[in-house]
Design a protein around this motif. Sequence first.
Motif, mmCIF file in Angstrom:
data_model
loop_
_atom_site.group_PDB
_atom_site.id
_atom_site.type_symbol
_atom_site.label_atom_id
_atom_site.label_comp_id
_atom_site.label_asym_id
_atom_site.label_seq_id
_atom_site.Cartn_x
_atom_site.Cartn_y
_atom_site.Cartn_z
ATOM 1 N N PHE B 34 27.907 -16.850 -44.762
ATOM 2 C CA PHE B 34 28.112 -16.954 -46.330
ATOM 3 C C PHE B 34 29.453 -17.448 -46.590
ATOM 4 O O PHE B 34 29.493 -18.181 -47.518
ATOM 5 N N ASN B 35 30.307 -17.068 -45.764
ATOM 6 C CA ASN B 35 31.839 -17.565 -46.062
ATOM 7 C C ASN B 35 32.217 -18.776 -45.488
ATOM 8 O O ASN B 35 32.940 -19.429 -45.992
ATOM 9 N N LYS B 36 31.651 -19.257 -44.352
ATOM 10 C CA LYS B 36 31.939 -20.376 -43.633
ATOM 11 C C LYS B 36 31.108 -21.522 -44.091
ATOM 12 O O LYS B 36 31.382 -22.803 -43.665
ATOM 13 N N LEU B 38 26.888 -23.273 -43.384
ATOM 14 C CA LEU B 38 25.960 -23.236 -42.552
ATOM 15 C C LEU B 38 26.672 -24.151 -41.182
ATOM 16 O O LEU B 38 25.996 -24.285 -40.130
ATOM 17 N N THR B 39 27.998 -24.595 -41.305
ATOM 18 C CA THR B 39 28.523 -25.028 -39.912
ATOM 19 C C THR B 39 28.443 -24.066 -38.689
ATOM 20 O O THR B 39 28.579 -24.620 -37.692
ATOM 21 N N THR B 41 26.070 -22.841 -37.563
ATOM 22 C CA THR B 41 24.737 -22.756 -37.109
ATOM 23 C C THR B 41 24.724 -23.973 -36.174
ATOM 24 O O THR B 41 25.857 -24.974 -36.265
ATOM 25 N N GLY B 42 23.673 -24.149 -35.365
ATOM 26 C CA GLY B 42 23.964 -25.570 -34.437
ATOM 27 C C GLY B 42 23.120 -26.574 -35.229
ATOM 28 O O GLY B 42 23.049 -27.824 -34.826
ATOM 29 N N LEU B 43 22.689 -26.505 -36.404
ATOM 30 C CA LEU B 43 22.147 -27.560 -37.444
ATOM 31 C C LEU B 43 23.078 -28.512 -37.426
ATOM 32 O O LEU B 43 24.449 -28.521 -37.349
ATOM 33 N N SER B 44 22.399 -29.884 -37.697
ATOM 34 C CA SER B 44 23.169 -31.192 -37.975
ATOM 35 C C SER B 44 22.696 -31.990 -38.984
ATOM 36 O O SER B 44 21.697 -31.704 -39.540
ATOM 37 N N ASP B 106 18.582 -19.721 -44.742
ATOM 38 C CA ASP B 106 18.717 -21.028 -44.196
ATOM 39 C C ASP B 106 19.159 -21.696 -45.807
ATOM 40 O O ASP B 106 19.769 -22.927 -45.372
ATOM 41 N N LEU B 107 19.297 -21.336 -46.866
ATOM 42 C CA LEU B 107 19.850 -21.919 -48.056
ATOM 43 C C LEU B 107 21.334 -22.256 -47.922
ATOM 44 O O LEU B 107 22.176 -21.353 -47.633
ATOM 45 N N GLY B 108 21.757 -23.314 -48.528
ATOM 46 C CA GLY B 108 23.186 -23.798 -48.572
ATOM 47 C C GLY B 108 23.865 -22.946 -49.679
ATOM 48 O O GLY B 108 24.957 -22.614 -49.433
ATOM 49 N N LYS C 85 27.878 -34.452 -35.759
ATOM 50 C CA LYS C 85 27.133 -33.182 -36.184
ATOM 51 C C LYS C 85 27.043 -33.112 -37.753
ATOM 52 O O LYS C 85 25.973 -32.796 -38.473
ATOM 53 N N GLU C 86 28.314 -33.007 -38.327
ATOM 54 C CA GLU C 86 28.494 -32.855 -39.741
ATOM 55 C C GLU C 86 28.838 -33.882 -40.476
ATOM 56 O O GLU C 86 29.264 -33.758 -41.674
ATOM 57 N N GLY C 156 20.424 -26.298 -51.594
ATOM 58 C CA GLY C 156 20.730 -26.516 -50.227
ATOM 59 C C GLY C 156 19.887 -26.037 -49.327
ATOM 60 O O GLY C 156 19.899 -25.845 -48.241
ATOM 61 N N PHE C 171 24.583 -33.389 -45.579
ATOM 62 C CA PHE C 171 24.655 -31.895 -46.109
ATOM 63 C C PHE C 171 26.196 -31.450 -45.858
ATOM 64 O O PHE C 171 26.662 -31.884 -44.790
ATOM 65 N N TRP C 173 27.993 -28.972 -44.570
ATOM 66 C CA TRP C 173 27.913 -27.765 -43.535
ATOM 67 C C TRP C 173 29.006 -26.875 -43.879
ATOM 68 O O TRP C 173 28.867 -25.496 -43.605
ATOM 69 N N GLY C 194 27.521 -26.530 -48.990
ATOM 70 C CA GLY C 194 26.152 -26.148 -49.420
ATOM 71 C C GLY C 194 25.267 -27.050 -50.065
ATOM 72 O O GLY C 194 23.868 -26.604 -50.439
#
Lengths: 137, 387, 261
Positions: B34-36, B38-39, B41-44, B106-108, C85-86, C156, C171, C173, C194
């Motif tokens: 929540f603070n950082k 979704l970076t 996660t491994g998502l891209s 999952d939400l940004g 990635k980002e 998001g 996005f 991230w 987000g």
Amino acid sequence: MKIYDARYVLIGLAIFVGLFTIPFWYNMGRAVPPPDPKLDTPVIQQMAVKQCVLPLAEIRTGHMQLLNDWRTWVVRDGLRTYVAADGKTYNMSLQNTCMDCHSNKTQFCDQCHIYAGLEAGTVPYCWTCHIAPKENQ
Amino acid sequence: MLERALTGDKRYYRWLMFLLVLMGLGFASYLYQFNKGLTITGLSRDVSWGFYIAQFTFLVGVAASAVMVVLPYYLHNVKVFGKITILGEFLAIASVTMCLLFIIVDLGKPMRLLNVLLYPTPNSILFWDMVVLNGYLFLNLLIGWNVLEAERKGVHYPNWVKPLIYISIPWAVSIHTVTAFLYAGLPGRHYWLTAIMAARFLASAFASGPALLILLAFLVKKYTKFDPGKEAIDKLSQIITYAMIISLFFVGLEVFTAFYSNIPSHMEAIEYLFFGIHGHGRLVPFMWLFLILAIVALVLLINPNTRKQEKTLKIACLATFFSMWLEKGLGLVIAGFIPNPFNEVREYAPTIPELMIAIGVWATGFFVLTILYKIATSVKEETAPSI
Amino acid sequence: METSRRNFLKISGVCALGLTALPVADVFGESDLPKAIKNPQALTGQHWAMVVDMKKCWEKGKEGCKDCILACHAVHNVPDIGSIKEEIKWIWTNHYENVFPGQENEYNVKNLEGRPFIALCNHCTNPPCVRVCPTQATFKRPEDGIVMMDFHRCIGCRYCMAGCPYGARSFNWRDPRPFIKTELNMRFPTRERGVVEKCNFCAERLAEGLLPACVEACKVGALSFGDLADPNSVVRKLLASHFTMRRKPELGTQPNVYYIV
């Protein structure tokens, strides 16, 4: 009338009331100076008639609603010019129009927002995207 | 009835404490996210949905599978399901809870979640998914609770519950159909762009959901005085057998269409999953494990001797559940993004905090499930005729 | 009247629901507000489109020229996160076989190999991203066809990124602010963590009567911008006199970015 488990009920109530009124206890005895929004920016001082887009009373109470309407008109409706009651037109932009005059965010916006208990710079979260004017402090 | 969840033996409390610890760890990880952002996660940019959405998709299936006990019991009067139905409905409640949590994590911008209600958008499948999932949650809460409460009082459940039960049957199908439509309607995501997506989802759901239900029924039987009944488990295992066969048949259909047509964009995702492409094949071992587990499950399920024996049935159920979890809860979502729209392969692997959050959500689901099953089994124990 | 705790709770529940009707009453209570109008100096069109002349870009532009990208990213405060990635990008380049996958054969790739193709949001006539967005945070402007992002509304969920067949969406991230390497453009906002972002066909510049930043920045005139509804527009003339391609036309999205090769 008999209250069942009166002891627990009363203790529970006392805890609840205590927690609920925490903001009052937290601020008790603390003198908070009243907000003092400054209008002494160079742009405002050069204005012949010091008039905002709305009359003072309306902008003071309704600036958030106005900003919300501006946002909708600009972003969603593609309308970017605001026609004020006196026929004067303004470019609807917090970052460019509002802050061109009020280039002193810390002395203007933050004054009331902090007084009202909003977290400075976080609520309202305008400034995570919009760029606040550079102030010489 | 809720007070029954508050009394239990030491083992019950220890289990709840264990889940609470996992939930706490998950929540701490979520605060970190929540603070950082979704970076963590491994998502891209290229694989923009991953572990969270995959778990969500899989669990919608588990939730929908309650219909496999509700439908036979209420529509066809299959009496043997009488005792297990409540377990199915409560499993659905726990699953939908997890689904909703997986969407939220999952939400940004989770604090803007209610924008979905504030600006209802009927052309978005996600809007409809929100509608059907919440509807299904409330239906099962109302039905499960009222039927159980009536049972406790020894009366027939109120008449207004009956139409809700009938509605819940097509509604269960709808939640997984709509979830399939999330994927199946996107141009340019060839692995997902298939007309049998909803059918595949339902088939795999009706295998993995009842498999979990059987395992839970065995646990309930072991730890409480409530026995869901051998006949019910037999019937369920037959359902799993058929659903598993159909499920794998559907996967085979996808493979045939992609490879006989020889259209590269249709073959690439499947090639990536089972063999790897452009030198990337992170999911290959998982997909072969899926195949092996699926075959083990099929062998044990189709053979009536192993299907009817408790030990082998348990293995078959575990194999079914995990094979479907690998296929749908991992491969399907990730491979939809590979290769990316530029025909490049950018792989994905979940990070530790991402897994911790997922474990936290699963623990929350099992916490809800434990409480609900505790209530249900307590009521069942009380109302059971004493011998 | 006797009332049980149960009934009391029921009634309070209904009352709480009733409170949610307040915003509806507010809408009806609204008075006439001052008018908002279009900027008088704005460029107007009914169907904006872009023609990218790759031939001009390669033949007349200098090797490795990134003028259009730099101009766009500076004007819009696009961050440089420094990881694939980002990565956040509004306009960028990729190889022919990546921008037009499936269109390559071993002979034409030899001619086009290593050649950068410019890619950006296609501002599709049938945009899948708009179709899937659950909050209308991305929407198609009815007056000129620009596919816009409403950063205030985006939750998001990234459904639009799954929906876009052109990889045009990025996005945030993480908080993008520390990664803005260009000098901050004080006239345009940044984004926050987000939300999804992408090219907006410079809607903010069109409103001031300016062409998109990339078009203006290209010294060899490889990028042309105009109104497809106007037969005399520069884009219509280019489309009439050249063979052009669009990305993935088979998907029915009707992209509004055309390529001359």
